[in-house]
Write a protein that holds these residues in place. Sequence first.
Motif, mmCIF file in Angstrom:
data_model
loop_
_atom_site.group_PDB
_atom_site.id
_atom_site.type_symbol
_atom_site.label_atom_id
_atom_site.label_comp_id
_atom_site.label_asym_id
_atom_site.label_seq_id
_atom_site.Cartn_x
_atom_site.Cartn_y
_atom_site.Cartn_z
ATOM 1 N N GLY A 31 0.936 -1.080 -0.151
ATOM 2 C CA GLY A 31 -0.023 0.002 -0.165
ATOM 3 C C GLY A 31 0.886 1.245 -0.067
ATOM 4 N N GLU A 32 0.618 2.161 1.139
ATOM 5 C CA GLU A 32 1.425 3.523 0.986
ATOM 6 C C GLU A 32 2.767 3.338 1.434
ATOM 7 O OE1 GLU A 32 -0.784 5.903 3.538
ATOM 8 O OE2 GLU A 32 -2.761 5.697 2.399
ATOM 9 N N GLU A 33 3.132 2.133 2.076
ATOM 10 C CA GLU A 33 4.294 2.229 2.521
ATOM 11 C C GLU A 33 5.344 1.707 1.343
ATOM 12 O OE1 GLU A 33 1.680 2.053 4.893
ATOM 13 O OE2 GLU A 33 2.036 -0.037 5.186
ATOM 14 N N SER A 34 4.631 1.282 0.268
ATOM 15 C CA SER A 34 5.523 0.735 -0.784
ATOM 16 C C SER A 34 5.900 1.788 -1.786
ATOM 17 C CB SER A 34 5.071 -0.613 -1.437
ATOM 18 O OG SER A 34 3.654 -0.171 -2.010
ATOM 19 N N THR A 35 5.438 2.773 -1.770
ATOM 20 C CA THR A 35 5.320 3.883 -2.773
ATOM 21 C C THR A 35 6.452 4.743 -2.775
ATOM 22 O OG1 THR A 35 3.910 5.156 -1.718
ATOM 23 C CG2 THR A 35 2.922 3.711 -3.092
ATOM 24 N N GLY A 36 7.279 4.758 -1.563
ATOM 25 C CA GLY A 36 8.455 5.757 -1.680
ATOM 26 C C GLY A 36 9.580 5.375 -2.422
ATOM 27 N N GLY A 37 9.920 6.278 -3.085
ATOM 28 C CA GLY A 37 11.204 6.451 -3.616
ATOM 29 C C GLY A 37 11.512 5.408 -4.648
ATOM 30 N N ASP A 38 12.953 5.787 -5.222
ATOM 31 C CA ASP A 38 13.284 4.953 -6.347
ATOM 32 C C ASP A 38 13.452 3.712 -6.101
ATOM 33 O OD1 ASP A 38 16.324 5.276 -8.266
ATOM 34 O OD2 ASP A 38 14.661 4.437 -8.573
ATOM 35 N N THR A 39 13.006 2.717 -7.206
ATOM 36 C CA THR A 39 13.087 1.309 -6.754
ATOM 37 C C THR A 39 14.371 0.621 -7.259
ATOM 38 O OG1 THR A 39 11.951 0.910 -9.030
ATOM 39 C CG2 THR A 39 10.681 1.119 -7.048
ATOM 40 N N THR A 40 15.177 1.444 -7.782
ATOM 41 C CA THR A 40 16.423 1.024 -8.432
ATOM 42 C C THR A 40 17.316 0.560 -7.262
ATOM 43 O OG1 THR A 40 16.334 2.673 -10.083
ATOM 44 C CG2 THR A 40 18.386 1.597 -10.116
ATOM 45 N N LEU B 46 -4.928 -17.911 -9.854
ATOM 46 C CA LEU B 46 -4.717 -17.580 -11.445
ATOM 47 C C LEU B 46 -4.590 -16.015 -11.507
ATOM 48 C CD1 LEU B 46 -7.766 -19.279 -13.022
ATOM 49 C CD2 LEU B 46 -5.426 -19.788 -13.427
ATOM 50 N N TYR B 47 -5.010 -15.203 -10.495
ATOM 51 C CA TYR B 47 -4.508 -14.015 -10.583
ATOM 52 C C TYR B 47 -2.884 -13.605 -10.649
ATOM 53 C CZ TYR B 47 -3.100 -9.481 -8.021
ATOM 54 O OH TYR B 47 -2.431 -8.448 -8.022
ATOM 55 N N GLY B 48 -2.309 -14.531 -10.130
ATOM 56 C CA GLY B 48 -0.675 -14.431 -9.929
ATOM 57 C C GLY B 48 -0.204 -14.358 -11.622
ATOM 58 N N LEU B 49 -0.934 -14.984 -12.343
ATOM 59 C CA LEU B 49 -0.291 -14.877 -13.769
ATOM 60 C C LEU B 49 -0.254 -13.538 -14.287
ATOM 61 C CD1 LEU B 49 -3.070 -17.612 -15.529
ATOM 62 C CD2 LEU B 49 -0.545 -17.980 -14.724
ATOM 63 N N LEU B 50 -0.639 -12.532 -13.714
ATOM 64 C CA LEU B 50 -0.591 -11.255 -14.072
ATOM 65 C C LEU B 50 1.047 -10.790 -13.986
ATOM 66 C CD1 LEU B 50 -3.895 -9.500 -12.864
ATOM 67 C CD2 LEU B 50 -3.241 -9.919 -15.341
ATOM 68 N N TYR B 51 1.444 -11.270 -13.025
ATOM 69 C CA TYR B 51 2.722 -10.972 -12.594
ATOM 70 C C TYR B 51 3.504 -11.231 -13.861
ATOM 71 C CZ TYR B 51 1.507 -10.587 -7.681
ATOM 72 O OH TYR B 51 0.940 -9.904 -6.551
ATOM 73 N N SER B 52 3.382 -12.019 -14.717
ATOM 74 C CA SER B 52 4.514 -12.396 -15.687
ATOM 75 C C SER B 52 4.439 -11.250 -16.794
ATOM 76 C CB SER B 52 3.800 -13.718 -16.332
ATOM 77 O OG SER B 52 2.456 -13.607 -16.772
ATOM 78 N N PHE B 53 3.455 -10.418 -16.598
ATOM 79 C CA PHE B 53 3.452 -9.389 -17.533
ATOM 80 C C PHE B 53 3.788 -8.074 -16.837
ATOM 81 C CE2 PHE B 53 -0.065 -12.287 -18.635
ATOM 82 C CZ PHE B 53 0.374 -12.809 -19.786
ATOM 83 N N GLY B 59 7.034 -6.381 -2.818
ATOM 84 C CA GLY B 59 6.998 -5.201 -1.995
ATOM 85 C C GLY B 59 6.327 -4.020 -2.531
ATOM 86 N N LEU B 60 6.420 -4.194 -3.907
ATOM 87 C CA LEU B 60 5.790 -3.000 -4.563
ATOM 88 C C LEU B 60 4.386 -3.467 -5.018
ATOM 89 C CD1 LEU B 60 8.646 -1.732 -6.808
ATOM 90 C CD2 LEU B 60 7.842 -0.910 -4.679
ATOM 91 N N ASN B 61 3.468 -2.525 -5.184
ATOM 92 C CA ASN B 61 2.025 -2.785 -5.549
ATOM 93 C C ASN B 61 2.079 -3.362 -7.084
ATOM 94 O OD1 ASN B 61 -0.796 -2.614 -6.773
ATOM 95 N ND2 ASN B 61 -0.998 -1.920 -4.809
ATOM 96 N N LEU B 62 1.397 -4.236 -7.597
ATOM 97 C CA LEU B 62 1.675 -4.717 -8.630
ATOM 98 C C LEU B 62 1.420 -3.783 -9.964
ATOM 99 C CD1 LEU B 62 2.203 -7.160 -10.752
ATOM 100 C CD2 LEU B 62 -0.291 -7.569 -10.693
ATOM 101 N N TRP B 63 0.309 -2.686 -9.473
ATOM 102 C CA TRP B 63 -0.137 -1.715 -10.508
ATOM 103 C C TRP B 63 0.886 -0.784 -10.554
ATOM 104 C CZ3 TRP B 63 -3.026 -4.456 -13.023
ATOM 105 C CH2 TRP B 63 -4.173 -5.545 -12.528
ATOM 106 N N ASP B 64 1.750 -0.586 -9.593
ATOM 107 C CA ASP B 64 2.842 0.591 -9.572
ATOM 108 C C ASP B 64 4.039 -0.107 -10.349
ATOM 109 O OD1 ASP B 64 1.228 2.203 -8.115
ATOM 110 O OD2 ASP B 64 2.174 1.445 -6.069
ATOM 111 N N CYS B 65 3.761 -1.335 -10.690
ATOM 112 C CA CYS B 65 5.211 -2.199 -11.440
ATOM 113 C C CYS B 65 4.919 -1.607 -12.887
ATOM 114 C CB CYS B 65 5.367 -3.391 -11.306
ATOM 115 S SG CYS B 65 5.924 -3.586 -9.349
#
Lengths: 610, 315
Positions: A31-40, B46-53, B59-65
């Motif tokens: 969630g919010e915690e994960s959005t911080g900063g550069d992921t590199t 099956l939702y996990g299949l999305l990760y392959s794309f 740690g990051l929200n999938l939609w932020d990737c």
Amino acid sequence: MKKTHWHRLLSLLLAGALTFSLVACSGGEGGEESTGGDTTTSGTESTGGEGGEETPASDLVAPSETVGEVNEWGYDPTVETLEIDVYAGIGDQSTFELDEEGGKAVMDQWLLDNLNVVINQTYSSNDTTEQLNMMLASNDYPAVLTNVPDTMANTFAAQGRAINLTGYVEEYGDNITRRMGDYLNMLRDADGQLYKLATLWGSTPNVAGYDFGIRYDYWLELGEDEIYETPEEYYETLKAVIANHPTNDNGDKTYGVTGTNASGDQGMTMMNAMLGAYGFVSGYKVGDDGSFTHWVNTEEGREAALLLNKMYREGLIDPDYLNTTYEDYITKLTTGQVIGNLGTWWYAWTGGHETWSVSEGDAYDINKRFMNVSCHAPDVAMEDTTLLTSNFLGSYRCVVTDKCENPADIMRYLNWENSELGNMIVGWGAPSETNNWNIDADGNWIVSDDIMNVSQKNLYYHLTKEQNGGMLYVLSAAGGWLKDDDLSDFDKIDPRVDRVSIYDYWPVDPETGAFSDEGVNICWMNYTAPAFDTTLYSVTFDPNEPISQTNQTVTDTISTYLANIVTASSEEAASAAFDEAAASLGSLGIADLEAFYAESYAANSEQMAG
Amino acid sequence: MSKTSAPAAPKTGHARILGRLKRERSLWAISAVALVWVAIFCYGPLYGLLYSFFDYRPGLNLWDCEFVGLKYFQEFFLLPDFTKILRNTLVISGLNLTIVFIAPVIFALLLNELHHSGFKRTVQTISYLPYFVSMVVVASIMNTLLSSNGTINELLMALGFIESPIAFLNEPDLFWGIMTVTNIWKGIGWSAIIYISAITGVDGELYQAGAVDGLGRFGMVWHITIPGILPTVVLLFILGVGNLLNTGYEYQLLLGTPMTRDVYEVIDTYVYRYGVQMGRYPFATAVGLIKSVIGFILVILSNLASRKVTGMSIM
């Protein structure tokens, strides 16, 4: 019609299930915690989630109220008990909690009574990196992580999940800054911020590293005046010993050396020992200009590999060296089926006199042991070998996560742990009459007479240490040599022991400095290679970067080619296999890897300089 | 005047479904737990299949990737060792689908011919014990048997067949054979259970009729037993084809050496090391999806082929 309805219903159910899983699983990922900063996360250049800016002293979370007086252990306890939740990597949680030797109970009580600290430590049974990734995905991790691989520490920092410790270290971490010196700079990110600390750091206390070992009693039989010095001479000596002892007491054919089937070994340890004699670092020849050349692209590498091939063809290398388990390796040493040790020095120690001295009791002959020996290539001075390497920062890190609400308190504790006394206590357990060490009236750290006999180490030293909770809670303290030098002050340690670390020690004659055990002196009298500091040569691979896959591919491929070279039926075939390896690895991108190592070294050097 | 009653209005679709559900409520109740299990553990993930794309990082929200489309799928097909990995996978699976698959059938048929029930039970029990031996122990046994001073080498040398020991486990030419023999030894008894069960289900009167018609023992096996268990064999074969790309990785990782890497590296070992161990989950997921899709297609095709050739199918 009827069928169509059922199909519709089934489709609806499937679509519903998919949608449900999509919705249900898309939440809770940081969630919010994960959005911080550069992921590199690139090597040591990770950018912290807090924008890479140093936390001003005024923004630091204030420490909790303390008693206001530094006690005899060098710590000012908080008024309220400080609880530290820690994940300590892979381990056996049930054994830890079962506390069969009672050491956990002893240490827990001591920490509570003397520091007013409670450590709630957990381990995972699966791989540390996998566990940390799961923690990240579930956003469920404790305040402190230790024994964390460098890459994962960078990941926590990049995602804003590691607290910027820069200000806290400056404010409360004087022991850390003092004892780590310039090495601390290497833990900083590109902006000079500290998001991780080292754990189990320090110089190596070992006398031996990569070993060209041999059965000492068999070597004496040869009547040689001087010990062999080069890999070629080692080969000749092994050959002579095998000629004298073609079979062991069980009638098995004997071999000079063998290897293990552990991933990362399978012949590579033998090769690395050879390369150490040529002064290579991590398998690379380092030029004066800072260039790195992989051993398959060097003539020295060819020479070393062909020597291994000659040893194999002449029956000096165990044909099962690729699939021998560690236990079998030790058994082969113990039963005399293998009379030398090319690689890890302590294998010979464990499979040799440590076993024989117990099993043979009074009949044990002190000369029946393996002697660790350092060799150098003909054109390389012993001082320039890299057989005994020492990475000051070690491989593991300590991270204070964003779950921590009292980073100042945690840092005060970590700083105590990094004091000389704190380091000794977390390593050996608290000083007492019943422990391996105590503090006398003059403040000297006196070791117990019981541990002066090295042959009884397991019975006295290690067991007693366990019973006193030694090494149970090492969050960011030194694991290496507790050495009295420019950085640390360990002059209070009993002069009857030397090379003290949290793992081990060696009894010495305080006058001469020689090891007080005659057998130990025999083992190491011909190991003269100096320790080589590899800290600047350390490389961190980000698994998401292509170079990481190149490294893995090269590592896998090289082990196959090395096996082909070593087991080739003739020198010509071995040489051809070597050429094939060089060509193949070239196409797999070994030049990129060489460049990456060179860049990392240059970056490390720059970073170390601050 | 005859009185005609109007025909009952046809039930609507919903009413029909509800009616059927009501009629079959006991069956639905029985299978409810299983359906929930399937929904949660088979469809939920099956939702996990999305990760392959996505360029997913834990740690990051999938939609932020970053959405990377087929990047990881392409990567798999462009691997430098792709041809070798695919070849090894197909060969090892092929051996499993042929020799290893058919061995339990033959074993079950042979066992069925034993008349001494005590001996038969003893053989059967002993035969499926290896199934319960962990792969780690199997690897240890193979090491003991096949090392340079192992039992096999000592035997061959004592008999004068060889002069110096052979490093069996380092011989690429022998790896597939050793693996196949091990798999047969480990699974023959366990896999035979289902065939023995199928043989038991063959109508005894057929054998009596066969005897009247003059069939011998071999004739009865050929004309009665085998046709009787053929549907089971076909079913298991079709399902086995779906696992063509799933060779597992334990055996390879435990007994493979650098010298046999060229013949043991399969998709599963590669994904384990380059996907799971390196934390590259999108890549591991992409390969898993590729394997599943190919497996699904293979099941459909083999089912069609079976229907056409033998008239038997599972769908």
